[in-house]
Design a protein around this motif. Structure first.
Motif, mmCIF file in Angstrom:
data_model
loop_
_atom_site.group_PDB
_atom_site.id
_atom_site.type_symbol
_atom_site.label_atom_id
_atom_site.label_comp_id
_atom_site.label_asym_id
_atom_site.label_seq_id
_atom_site.Cartn_x
_atom_site.Cartn_y
_atom_site.Cartn_z
ATOM 1 N N GLY A 95 1.098 -1.203 0.111
ATOM 2 C CA GLY A 95 -0.565 -0.436 0.463
ATOM 3 C C GLY A 95 0.606 1.584 0.232
ATOM 4 N N LYS A 96 -0.121 2.116 -0.486
ATOM 5 C CA LYS A 96 0.852 3.849 -0.187
ATOM 6 C C LYS A 96 -0.059 5.044 -0.011
ATOM 7 C CE LYS A 96 4.893 3.362 -2.995
ATOM 8 N NZ LYS A 96 5.332 2.130 -3.974
ATOM 9 N N CYS A 97 0.617 5.994 0.630
ATOM 10 C CA CYS A 97 -0.361 7.210 0.122
ATOM 11 C C CYS A 97 -1.049 7.499 -1.456
ATOM 12 C CB CYS A 97 -0.196 8.045 1.646
ATOM 13 S SG CYS A 97 -0.274 7.687 3.318
ATOM 14 N N ASP A 98 -2.317 8.007 -0.813
ATOM 15 C CA ASP A 98 -2.685 8.911 -1.948
ATOM 16 C C ASP A 98 -2.096 10.339 -1.826
ATOM 17 O OD1 ASP A 98 -4.135 10.340 -0.886
ATOM 18 O OD2 ASP A 98 -6.289 9.277 -2.082
ATOM 19 N N PRO A 99 -2.172 11.392 -2.697
ATOM 20 C CA PRO A 99 -1.775 12.419 -3.005
ATOM 21 C C PRO A 99 -2.927 13.298 -2.259
ATOM 22 C CG PRO A 99 -1.488 11.319 -4.975
ATOM 23 C CD PRO A 99 -2.663 11.273 -4.696
ATOM 24 N N TYR A 100 -3.130 12.878 -1.169
ATOM 25 C CA TYR A 100 -4.569 13.301 0.193
ATOM 26 C C TYR A 100 -3.965 13.212 1.203
ATOM 27 C CZ TYR A 100 -6.886 14.330 -4.113
ATOM 28 O OH TYR A 100 -7.179 14.166 -6.235
ATOM 29 N N GLY A 101 -2.621 11.975 1.259
ATOM 30 C CA GLY A 101 -2.016 11.115 2.722
ATOM 31 C C GLY A 101 -3.238 10.520 3.176
ATOM 32 N N ARG A 102 -4.111 9.931 2.156
ATOM 33 C CA ARG A 102 -4.902 8.862 2.673
ATOM 34 C C ARG A 102 -4.085 7.818 2.675
ATOM 35 N NH1 ARG A 102 -9.960 10.394 -0.409
ATOM 36 N NH2 ARG A 102 -7.960 10.251 -1.913
ATOM 37 N N LEU A 103 -3.844 6.033 3.469
ATOM 38 C CA LEU A 103 -3.549 5.087 2.599
ATOM 39 C C LEU A 103 -4.240 4.312 2.185
ATOM 40 C CD1 LEU A 103 -0.894 3.268 3.014
ATOM 41 C CD2 LEU A 103 -1.705 2.660 5.021
ATOM 42 N N LEU A 104 -3.564 3.856 0.885
ATOM 43 C CA LEU A 104 -4.562 2.594 0.249
ATOM 44 C C LEU A 104 -3.610 0.940 0.155
ATOM 45 C CD1 LEU A 104 -5.586 5.057 -1.226
ATOM 46 C CD2 LEU A 104 -6.656 3.865 -3.025
ATOM 47 N N ALA A 105 -4.446 -0.046 0.870
ATOM 48 C CA ALA A 105 -3.648 -1.225 0.774
ATOM 49 C C ALA A 105 -4.317 -2.113 0.908
ATOM 50 C CB ALA A 105 -2.835 -1.834 2.105
ATOM 51 N N GLY A 106 -4.675 -3.254 0.199
ATOM 52 C CA GLY A 106 -5.541 -4.159 -0.330
ATOM 53 C C GLY A 106 -5.398 -5.718 0.717
ATOM 54 N N THR A 107 -6.328 -6.627 0.971
ATOM 55 C CA THR A 107 -6.111 -7.665 1.527
ATOM 56 C C THR A 107 -6.262 -8.884 0.765
ATOM 57 O OG1 THR A 107 -8.404 -7.679 1.564
ATOM 58 C CG2 THR A 107 -7.788 -6.815 3.513
ATOM 59 N N MET A 108 -4.659 -9.708 0.580
ATOM 60 C CA MET A 108 -5.161 -11.338 0.650
ATOM 61 C C MET A 108 -4.660 -11.796 1.357
ATOM 62 S SD MET A 108 -0.882 -11.307 -0.430
ATOM 63 C CE MET A 108 -0.582 -12.357 -0.909
ATOM 64 N N THR A 109 -4.851 -13.463 0.636
ATOM 65 C CA THR A 109 -5.126 -14.729 1.276
ATOM 66 C C THR A 109 -4.141 -15.572 1.525
ATOM 67 O OG1 THR A 109 -5.375 -15.738 -0.809
ATOM 68 C CG2 THR A 109 -7.540 -15.689 0.274
ATOM 69 N N LEU A 110 -4.268 -15.715 2.801
ATOM 70 C CA LEU A 110 -2.248 -16.036 3.589
ATOM 71 C C LEU A 110 -2.463 -17.554 2.900
ATOM 72 C CD1 LEU A 110 -3.080 -16.058 7.067
ATOM 73 C CD2 LEU A 110 -1.730 -14.451 5.765
ATOM 74 N N ALA A 111 -2.952 -18.640 2.189
ATOM 75 C CA ALA A 111 -2.630 -19.440 1.376
ATOM 76 C C ALA A 111 -3.217 -19.753 -0.138
ATOM 77 C CB ALA A 111 -2.335 -20.689 2.703
ATOM 78 N N GLU A 112 -2.625 -20.435 -1.057
ATOM 79 C CA GLU A 112 -4.082 -20.961 -1.521
ATOM 80 C C GLU A 112 -4.817 -22.096 -1.426
ATOM 81 O OE1 GLU A 112 -3.090 -19.854 -4.659
ATOM 82 O OE2 GLU A 112 -1.678 -19.316 -4.996
ATOM 83 N N PRO A 113 -6.037 -21.548 -1.765
ATOM 84 C CA PRO A 113 -6.572 -21.175 -3.358
ATOM 85 C C PRO A 113 -6.345 -19.313 -3.433
ATOM 86 C CG PRO A 113 -8.345 -22.146 -2.697
ATOM 87 C CD PRO A 113 -7.929 -22.389 -1.710
ATOM 88 N N ARG A 114 -6.296 -18.623 -4.432
ATOM 89 C CA ARG A 114 -6.867 -17.225 -4.252
ATOM 90 C C ARG A 114 -7.810 -16.985 -3.691
ATOM 91 N NH1 ARG A 114 -1.831 -15.770 -1.126
ATOM 92 N NH2 ARG A 114 -0.601 -15.844 -2.274
ATOM 93 N N GLU A 115 -7.985 -16.291 -2.636
ATOM 94 C CA GLU A 115 -10.094 -15.487 -2.854
ATOM 95 C C GLU A 115 -9.984 -14.201 -2.885
ATOM 96 O OE1 GLU A 115 -11.205 -14.554 0.859
ATOM 97 O OE2 GLU A 115 -12.475 -16.690 0.942
#
Length: 290
Positions: free
Chosen positions: A102-122
């Motif tokens: 993740g990173k902060c956008d130009p307005y200073g808000r953090l964006l980050a995604g989520t992911m599964t810890l193992a296969e299969p990918r959800e």
């Protein structure tokens, strides 16, 4: 070009390189190692804090504090004391998932995604941390992501984004409020070795992209033309950030996960390559103070 080891720790999953100009520190993380690390510009001293959760990314805040995206959501770390405090929960009902790049956008808000810890990918969403009255909450702004990774804003209203299994670098419209907008165009990397992971922009708008399994960082022009390749002595290259007082040092994180512990190659080390290009300053978290 000469690539050298900036810090030799053999991290299982080094990630999240980011330069903090206010603190004159290069931050990075060990996701599976549950560590936050930093390199002091003035002394070259490396320090770290051990966590009780896996961090996915971090951005600087103020007074030696950093905002993390972790298995539990968004948390604020005081690097001086090692104290970790909650900011906003994310997917508390889905313990098989964690937050990733993740990173902060130009307005200073953090964006980050989520992911599964193992296969299969959800598939999961990309979240943005936003004010909600007197609190903060994680708001989904883009969905259907398998392994959410690099983000970069060439302009405030445009977002480059990597969902690694697609092997593309996608450019989206990015309105100041509301969800991420429509897809504008893509850079297809499927003919190149490795998979795109973390990325950063230089001052000219070129994209510097780490390639997991590709032993390299590659530089692309905004139109997708491949401009340069930085070869690494290790295969699992994870993230990149320009740092140093002039933003002319390219820092590169790598990973040792799944590789032979007896292999003497510097898997998991932090690397550095100087004077390739000049980067753009990272945007710190805007707060509010918590």
């Amino acid at each position: 070009m000469h690539v050298e080891i900036a810090e030799p720790s053999r991290l299982q999953l080094g990630e999240g390189a980011l330069w903090d100009p206010a603190g004159e520190r290069l931050y990075w993380i060990g996701i599976e190692d549950r560590r936050v690390l930093w390199l002091e510009q003035g002394t070259g001293t490396a320090s770290s804090v051990q966590l009780d959760t896996m961090p996915g990314t971090l951005v600087p805040y103020r007074d030696g504090r950093v905002l993390l995206a972790t298995e539990r959501g968004f948390e604020l770390l005081d690097t001086a004391s090692g104290t970790l405090g909650p900011v906003a929960e994310v997917e508390a009902d889905r313990p098989h998932r964690r937050m990733n790049d993740g990173k902060c956008d130009p307005y200073g808000r953090l964006l980050a995604g989520t992911m599964t810890l193992a296969e299969p990918r959800e598939p999961g969403p990309l979240y943005r941390l936003e004010p909600d009255g007197g609190t903060l909450r994680a708001v989904p702004v883009l969905d259907g992501l398998a392994i959410p990774n690099g983000l970069a804003w060439p302009e405030p209203d445009r977002l480059w984004y990597i969902d690694t299994p697609t092997r593309r670098i996608d450019l989206y419209e990015y309105p100041e409020h509301g969800p991420v907008g429509p897809l504008v165009r893509s850079i297809d990397t499927s003919e190149l070795p490795g998979d795109p992971d973390g990325m950063t922009l230089d001052r000219d708008g070129n994209l510097w992209v780490a390639f997991w399994g590709g032993s390299s960082v590659r530089c692309f022009a905004p139109d997708g033309a491949l401009l340069e390749t930085v070869e690494l002595p290790v295969p699992q290259v994870t993230s990149v950030a320009f740092g140093g007082p002039e933003l002319d040092r390219l820092y590169i994180t790598t990973a040792a996960t799944g590789l032979d512990p007896a292999d003497p190659a510097p898997h998991g080390a932090l690397f550095r390559c100087d004077h390739l290009a000049t980067g753009r300053p990272a945007v710190p978290w805007a707060g509010p103070a918590v």
